[in-house]
Design an enzyme around this catalytic site. Structure first.
Site, PDB file in Angstrom:
ATOM      1  N   ARG A  12     -44.354  23.891  -7.272  1.00 25.24           N
ATOM      2  CA  ARG A  12     -44.904  24.054  -7.876  1.00 25.24           C
ATOM      3  C   ARG A  12     -46.033  25.398  -8.147  1.00 25.24           C
ATOM      4  O   ARG A  12     -45.427  25.319  -9.308  1.00 25.24           O
ATOM      5  CB  ARG A  12     -44.664  22.343  -8.538  1.00 25.24           C
ATOM      6  CG  ARG A  12     -43.994  21.592  -9.029  1.00 25.24           C
ATOM      7  CD  ARG A  12     -42.074  22.162  -9.313  1.00 25.24           C
ATOM      8  NE  ARG A  12     -41.431  20.753  -9.900  1.00 25.24           N
ATOM      9  CZ  ARG A  12     -40.906  20.514  -9.023  1.00 25.24           C
ATOM     10  NH1 ARG A  12     -40.222  21.485  -7.588  1.00 25.24           N
ATOM     11  NH2 ARG A  12     -39.399  19.819  -9.030  1.00 25.24           N
ATOM     12  N   ASP A  60     -71.500  14.519   5.357  1.00 21.34           N
ATOM     13  CA  ASP A  60     -71.696  13.766   4.664  1.00 21.34           C
ATOM     14  C   ASP A  60     -72.303  12.236   5.996  1.00 21.34           C
ATOM     15  O   ASP A  60     -71.400  12.061   6.787  1.00 21.34           O
ATOM     16  CB  ASP A  60     -70.779  12.853   3.996  1.00 21.34           C
ATOM     17  CG  ASP A  60     -71.925  12.666   2.541  1.00 21.34           C
ATOM     18  OD1 ASP A  60     -71.628  12.309   1.704  1.00 21.34           O
ATOM     19  OD2 ASP A  60     -73.184  11.427   2.808  1.00 21.34           O
ATOM     20  N   ARG A  71     -66.378   6.322  -9.098  1.00 23.36           N
ATOM     21  CA  ARG A  71     -66.132   7.693  -9.537  1.00 23.36           C
ATOM     22  C   ARG A  71     -65.502   8.634  -7.979  1.00 23.36           C
ATOM     23  O   ARG A  71     -65.549   9.741  -8.665  1.00 23.36           O
ATOM     24  CB  ARG A  71     -67.718   8.123  -9.663  1.00 23.36           C
ATOM     25  CG  ARG A  71     -68.907   8.476  -8.629  1.00 23.36           C
ATOM     26  CD  ARG A  71     -70.084   8.018  -9.399  1.00 23.36           C
ATOM     27  NE  ARG A  71     -70.889   8.615  -8.258  1.00 23.36           N
ATOM     28  CZ  ARG A  71     -71.288   7.712  -7.944  1.00 23.36           C
ATOM     29  NH1 ARG A  71     -71.412   6.003  -8.200  1.00 23.36           N
ATOM     30  NH2 ARG A  71     -72.567   7.785  -6.731  1.00 23.36           N
ATOM     31  N   LYS A  84     -68.265   7.681   4.602  1.00 26.48           N
ATOM     32  CA  LYS A  84     -67.595   8.933   4.144  1.00 26.48           C
ATOM     33  C   LYS A  84     -67.012  10.170   4.506  1.00 26.48           C
ATOM     34  O   LYS A  84     -65.774  10.562   3.550  1.00 26.48           O
ATOM     35  CB  LYS A  84     -68.469   9.501   2.466  1.00 26.48           C
ATOM     36  CG  LYS A  84     -69.213   8.521   1.911  1.00 26.48           C
ATOM     37  CD  LYS A  84     -70.076   9.105   0.887  1.00 26.48           C
ATOM     38  CE  LYS A  84     -70.388   8.344  -0.126  1.00 26.48           C
ATOM     39  NZ  LYS A  84     -71.256   8.541  -1.320  1.00 26.48           N
ATOM     40  N   ALA A 131     -83.327  20.000  -2.429  1.00 23.67           N
ATOM     41  CA  ALA A 131     -83.222  20.104  -1.273  1.00 23.67           C
ATOM     42  C   ALA A 131     -82.238  21.268  -0.265  1.00 23.67           C
ATOM     43  O   ALA A 131     -82.161  22.490   0.412  1.00 23.67           O
ATOM     44  CB  ALA A 131     -84.064  19.602  -0.105  1.00 23.67           C
ATOM     45  N   CYS A 174     -81.556  32.582  -8.389  1.00 22.47           N
ATOM     46  CA  CYS A 174     -81.441  33.572  -9.500  1.00 22.47           C
ATOM     47  C   CYS A 174     -81.783  32.788 -10.289  1.00 22.47           C
ATOM     48  O   CYS A 174     -82.427  32.884 -11.297  1.00 22.47           O
ATOM     49  CB  CYS A 174     -80.120  34.334  -9.280  1.00 22.47           C
ATOM     50  SG  CYS A 174     -80.693  36.196  -8.091  1.00 22.47           S
ATOM     51  N   CYS A 186     -77.306   9.910  -9.049  1.00 18.62           N
ATOM     52  CA  CYS A 186     -76.988   8.628  -9.861  1.00 18.62           C
ATOM     53  C   CYS A 186     -77.183   7.783  -9.506  1.00 18.62           C
ATOM     54  O   CYS A 186     -76.942   6.617 -10.204  1.00 18.62           O
ATOM     55  CB  CYS A 186     -75.311   9.037  -9.513  1.00 18.62           C
ATOM     56  SG  CYS A 186     -74.792  10.548  -9.569  1.00 18.62           S
TER      57      CYS A 186
HETATM   58 ZN   LIG Z   1     -80.823  35.142  -6.349  1.00 13.53          ZN
END
Ligand SMILES: [Zn+2]
Length: 247
Positions: A12, A60, A71, A84, A131, A174, A186
């Site tokens: 498909r 993870d 979720r 996980k 981080a 940037c 969350c």
């Molecule tokens: Zn940059």
């Protein structure tokens, strides 16, 4: 060459003009690094495994919790307490046993990212940690690897695509700067499931397009789950960016 079962499994999407056999081959030859195995990675990796990506590398350090299940749709109630990365791997292999999946239950560090980003075709940032996002971006800039970054909180989602194979592409820093402030998990702020699912789904679609060499300019898309509306911002490389414009 695809065998008969593969032709049927992928039929498909192969019908779609923009996809075709060459696009399928590009997916089969790709190695996708996915950092974070939660609400973004659930739909992103299910769609990528379903589409026939050759190799998925998952990382993870968390275990599935009951409060994740609304979720993180790759997981089942029986997965609570499991790694996980391992639980996601099991679901992806059940969906498509032809995909190679590596699961790493660890908190990624700079050295690990440097090695794994270098080996990846494209990188999906599915973390919730600023981080780590910065470290992923630095490795993607260093190795000129496309970065598809997702984020979601409450009713708001963000999708950012940086095709760092292009020397003039903007990078994550940037747009967001290179600081590590701004974490809002969350667990503190809440999240509505389909909001994060929408972003994760689009991370998969952007990855497919990047892997099939469709050009994607550096763009930040903001999704407002209250009104189901999007805003789109294009970004140019910041000549003062401390990550991608260093001499
Ligand atoms: Zn940059």
């Amino acid at each position: 060459m695809l065998n008969d079962d593969q032709l049927l499994r992928y039929s498909r999407q192969l019908m779609v003009e923009e996809f075709d056999l060459a696009g399928q081959d590009a997916l089969a030859g790709a190695r996708v690094l996915v950092v974070g195995c939660g609400g973004l990675a659930s739909p992103a990796t299910l769609y990528l495994a379903g589409a026939g990506v050759g190799e998925l590398v998952l990382a993870d350090d968390d275990a599935v919790e009951l409060s994740n299940l609304h979720r993180q749709v790759a997981f089942r109630s029986a997965d609570v307490g499991q790694s996980k990365a391992e639980a996601l791997k099991a679901q992806l292999l059940a969906l498509n046993p032809e995909v190679s999946v590596q699961a790493h239950t660890l908190r990624v560090d700079v050295d690990w990212l440097d090695r794994e980003v270098a080996a990846a075709s494209v990188v999906l940032d599915c973390t919730d940690n600023f981080a780590t996002r910065q470290s992923i971006n630095q490795a993607c800039v260093a190795h000129r690897k496309p970065l598809i970054s997702g984020a979601a909180i409450r009713m708001d989602g963000q999708l950012a695509v940086f095709d760092l194979r292009q020397a003039d592409s903007a990078c994550y820093a940037c747009v967001y700067g290179d600081g590590t402030d701004g974490d809002l998990a969350c667990s503190q702020a809440g999240i509505v499931g389909p909001v994060v699912g929408t972003i994760g789904t689009l991370q998969a679609l952007a990855a497919i397009q990047v892997l099939q060499s469709k050009p994607l300019p550096a763009t930040l898309r903001l999704f407002d789950g209250r009104t189901l509306s999007w805003r789109e911002m294009r970004f140019h490389k910041d000549p003062t960016c401390p990550v991608c414009s260093r001499p």
